[in-house]
Design a protein around this motif. Structure first.
Motif, short mmCIF file in Angstrom:
data_model
loop_
_atom_site.label_atom_id
_atom_site.label_comp_id
_atom_site.label_asym_id
_atom_site.label_seq_id
_atom_site.Cartn_x
_atom_site.Cartn_y
_atom_site.Cartn_z
N THR A 204 -23.45 28.03 41.31
CA THR A 204 -24.21 26.91 40.75
C THR A 204 -24.58 27.11 39.30
OG1 THR A 204 -26.31 27.87 41.43
CG2 THR A 204 -25.24 26.36 42.99
N GLY A 205 -24.45 28.33 38.79
CA GLY A 205 -24.85 28.61 37.42
C GLY A 205 -26.34 28.80 37.25
N ARG A 206 -27.06 28.91 38.37
CA ARG A 206 -28.50 29.12 38.30
C ARG A 206 -28.82 30.61 38.30
NH1 ARG A 206 -30.82 25.97 43.22
NH2 ARG A 206 -29.24 27.24 44.18
N LEU B 83 -39.29 38.46 30.66
CA LEU B 83 -38.45 37.60 31.47
C LEU B 83 -37.15 38.32 31.79
CD1 LEU B 83 -37.93 34.80 32.70
CD2 LEU B 83 -37.01 34.12 30.49
N ILE B 84 -36.89 38.54 33.08
CA ILE B 84 -35.64 39.17 33.53
C ILE B 84 -34.97 38.22 34.50
CG2 ILE B 84 -34.58 41.16 34.64
CD1 ILE B 84 -37.12 42.75 33.90
N LEU B 85 -33.83 37.68 34.11
CA LEU B 85 -33.09 36.73 34.94
C LEU B 85 -31.82 37.37 35.48
CD1 LEU B 85 -33.41 33.58 32.67
CD2 LEU B 85 -34.61 33.99 34.81
N VAL B 86 -31.50 37.05 36.72
CA VAL B 86 -30.30 37.57 37.37
C VAL B 86 -29.47 36.37 37.86
CG1 VAL B 86 -29.44 38.97 39.28
CG2 VAL B 86 -31.54 39.64 38.10
N PRO B 87 -28.17 36.34 37.55
CA PRO B 87 -27.36 35.21 38.00
C PRO B 87 -27.22 35.18 39.51
CG PRO B 87 -25.98 36.87 36.93
CD PRO B 87 -27.41 37.32 36.78
N TYR C 182 -32.17 33.64 39.03
CA TYR C 182 -33.49 33.82 39.63
C TYR C 182 -34.24 34.91 38.88
CZ TYR C 182 -31.76 38.00 42.05
OH TYR C 182 -31.23 39.23 42.34
N LEU C 183 -35.57 34.84 38.96
CA LEU C 183 -36.41 35.82 38.29
C LEU C 183 -36.38 37.13 39.06
CD1 LEU C 183 -37.44 33.36 36.71
CD2 LEU C 183 -39.72 34.35 36.87
N TYR C 184 -36.11 38.22 38.36
CA TYR C 184 -36.05 39.54 38.97
C TYR C 184 -37.44 40.13 39.15
CZ TYR C 184 -34.75 44.40 39.67
OH TYR C 184 -34.60 45.66 40.18
N ASP C 185 -38.39 39.69 38.36
CA ASP C 185 -39.76 40.19 38.42
C ASP C 185 -40.69 39.04 38.06
OD1 ASP C 185 -41.90 41.89 38.69
OD2 ASP C 185 -41.42 43.14 36.97
N ASP C 186 -41.99 39.19 38.37
CA ASP C 186 -42.95 38.17 37.98
C ASP C 186 -42.92 37.98 36.47
OD1 ASP C 186 -43.73 38.02 40.63
OD2 ASP C 186 -45.55 39.18 40.35
N PHE C 187 -43.14 36.74 36.03
CA PHE C 187 -43.18 36.45 34.60
C PHE C 187 -44.32 35.47 34.36
CE2 PHE C 187 -41.89 33.58 31.10
CZ PHE C 187 -41.94 34.51 30.07
N LYS C 188 -45.33 35.93 33.64
CA LYS C 188 -46.53 35.11 33.41
C LYS C 188 -47.06 34.64 34.75
CE LYS C 188 -45.33 34.03 28.69
NZ LYS C 188 -45.14 33.00 27.68
N ASP C 189 -47.14 33.34 35.00
CA ASP C 189 -47.64 32.87 36.30
C ASP C 189 -46.51 32.42 37.22
OD1 ASP C 189 -46.93 30.59 34.91
OD2 ASP C 189 -48.64 29.42 35.59
N ILE C 190 -45.29 32.86 36.93
CA ILE C 190 -44.12 32.47 37.72
C ILE C 190 -43.73 33.64 38.62
CG2 ILE C 190 -41.76 31.62 37.64
CD1 ILE C 190 -42.37 30.71 34.73
N PRO C 191 -43.68 33.43 39.93
CA PRO C 191 -43.39 34.54 40.84
C PRO C 191 -41.93 34.98 40.86
CG PRO C 191 -43.57 32.51 42.08
CD PRO C 191 -43.91 32.18 40.64
N MET C 192 -41.74 36.25 41.18
CA MET C 192 -40.41 36.81 41.35
C MET C 192 -39.64 35.95 42.35
SD MET C 192 -39.37 40.60 42.70
CE MET C 192 -40.26 40.43 44.23
N GLY C 193 -38.36 35.73 42.09
CA GLY C 193 -37.51 34.95 42.98
C GLY C 193 -37.42 33.48 42.63
N PHE C 194 -38.22 33.02 41.67
CA PHE C 194 -38.13 31.61 41.26
C PHE C 194 -36.73 31.35 40.72
CE2 PHE C 194 -38.43 28.30 38.01
CZ PHE C 194 -38.90 27.26 38.79
N ILE C 195 -36.16 30.20 41.07
CA ILE C 195 -34.80 29.85 40.66
C ILE C 195 -34.86 28.81 39.56
CG2 ILE C 195 -32.61 28.86 41.42
CD1 ILE C 195 -33.27 30.00 44.21
N THR C 196 -34.08 29.01 38.51
CA THR C 196 -34.05 28.11 37.36
C THR C 196 -32.62 27.79 36.96
OG1 THR C 196 -34.77 27.81 35.06
CG2 THR C 196 -34.20 30.03 35.73
N ASP C 197 -32.45 26.64 36.32
CA ASP C 197 -31.14 26.30 35.78
C ASP C 197 -31.15 26.37 34.26
OD1 ASP C 197 -32.61 24.06 35.18
OD2 ASP C 197 -31.23 22.64 36.11
N GLY C 198 -32.19 26.99 33.70
CA GLY C 198 -32.27 27.16 32.25
C GLY C 198 -32.54 25.85 31.54
N GLY C 199 -32.05 25.73 30.33
CA GLY C 199 -32.25 24.51 29.55
C GLY C 199 -31.30 23.41 29.98
N SER C 200 -31.81 22.20 30.04
CA SER C 200 -30.98 21.05 30.39
C SER C 200 -30.32 20.52 29.12
CB SER C 200 -31.83 19.98 31.06
OG SER C 200 -32.43 20.48 32.22
#
Length: 68
Positions: free
Chosen positions: A14-16, A5-9, A18-36
Protein backbone atom coordinates in the motif's frame (compact mmCIF):
# COMPACT_ATOMS: atom_id res chain seq x y z
CA UNK A 1 6.88 9.52 24.66
CA UNK A 2 9.57 9.55 22.03
CA UNK A 3 10.63 12.67 20.24
CA UNK A 4 12.19 11.04 17.19
CA UNK A 5 10.04 9.92 14.28
CA UNK A 6 10.94 6.39 13.14
CA UNK A 7 8.84 5.01 10.29
CA UNK A 8 8.94 1.46 8.94
CA UNK A 9 7.42 0.50 5.57
CA UNK A 10 4.52 -1.91 5.65
CA UNK A 11 4.92 -5.02 3.52
CA UNK A 12 1.36 -4.95 2.20
CA UNK A 13 1.97 -3.09 -1.07
CA UNK A 14 0.00 0.00 0.00
CA UNK A 15 2.97 2.33 0.37
CA UNK A 16 2.02 3.10 3.95
CA UNK A 17 4.36 3.16 6.95
CA UNK A 18 3.91 2.53 10.66
CA UNK A 19 5.52 4.19 13.66
CA UNK A 20 8.28 2.06 15.16
CA UNK A 21 8.17 3.95 18.47
CA UNK A 22 5.97 6.53 20.19
CA UNK A 23 6.28 10.01 18.69
CA UNK A 24 5.00 13.01 20.63
CA UNK A 25 1.38 12.04 21.39
CA UNK A 26 1.18 9.44 18.61
CA UNK A 27 1.40 5.81 19.76
CA UNK A 28 3.72 3.17 18.35
CA UNK A 29 2.07 1.24 15.52
CA UNK A 30 0.11 4.18 14.10
CA UNK A 31 -0.18 3.81 10.31
CA UNK A 32 0.31 6.77 7.99
CA UNK A 33 0.40 7.40 4.26
CA UNK A 34 2.67 10.43 4.63
CA UNK A 35 1.93 13.60 2.70
CA UNK A 36 -1.01 13.65 0.32
CA UNK A 37 1.04 15.02 -2.55
CA UNK A 38 0.07 14.27 -6.15
CA UNK A 39 2.87 12.29 -7.81
CA UNK A 40 3.50 15.06 -10.37
CA UNK A 41 4.56 17.44 -7.58
CA UNK A 42 7.00 15.00 -5.92
CA UNK A 43 9.81 16.40 -8.07
CA UNK A 44 9.21 19.87 -6.59
CA UNK A 45 8.04 19.15 -3.03
CA UNK A 46 9.63 15.75 -2.41
CA UNK A 47 8.45 12.21 -1.82
CA UNK A 48 5.64 11.94 0.78
CA UNK A 49 8.01 10.20 3.22
CA UNK A 50 11.25 12.01 2.42
CA UNK A 51 10.04 15.57 2.71
CA UNK A 52 11.25 17.92 5.42
CA UNK A 53 7.58 18.08 6.47
CA UNK A 54 7.10 14.36 7.25
CA UNK A 55 6.62 15.02 10.97
CA UNK A 56 3.79 17.44 10.17
CA UNK A 57 2.22 14.94 7.75
CA UNK A 58 2.22 12.22 10.41
CA UNK A 59 0.79 14.53 13.08
CA UNK A 60 -1.92 15.63 10.62
CA UNK A 61 -2.86 12.01 9.83
CA UNK A 62 -3.06 11.19 13.53
CA UNK A 63 -5.14 14.27 14.35
CA UNK A 64 -7.50 13.40 11.49
CA UNK A 65 -7.96 9.81 12.73
CA UNK A 66 -8.66 10.84 16.33
CA UNK A 67 -10.98 13.64 15.23
CA UNK A 68 -8.99 16.73 16.18
Amino acid sequence: MGDKLILVPMNDGTGRYYLYDDFKDIPMGFITDGGSIPRFFWRFIGHPFESEYIEVYVEHDHDYVVGR
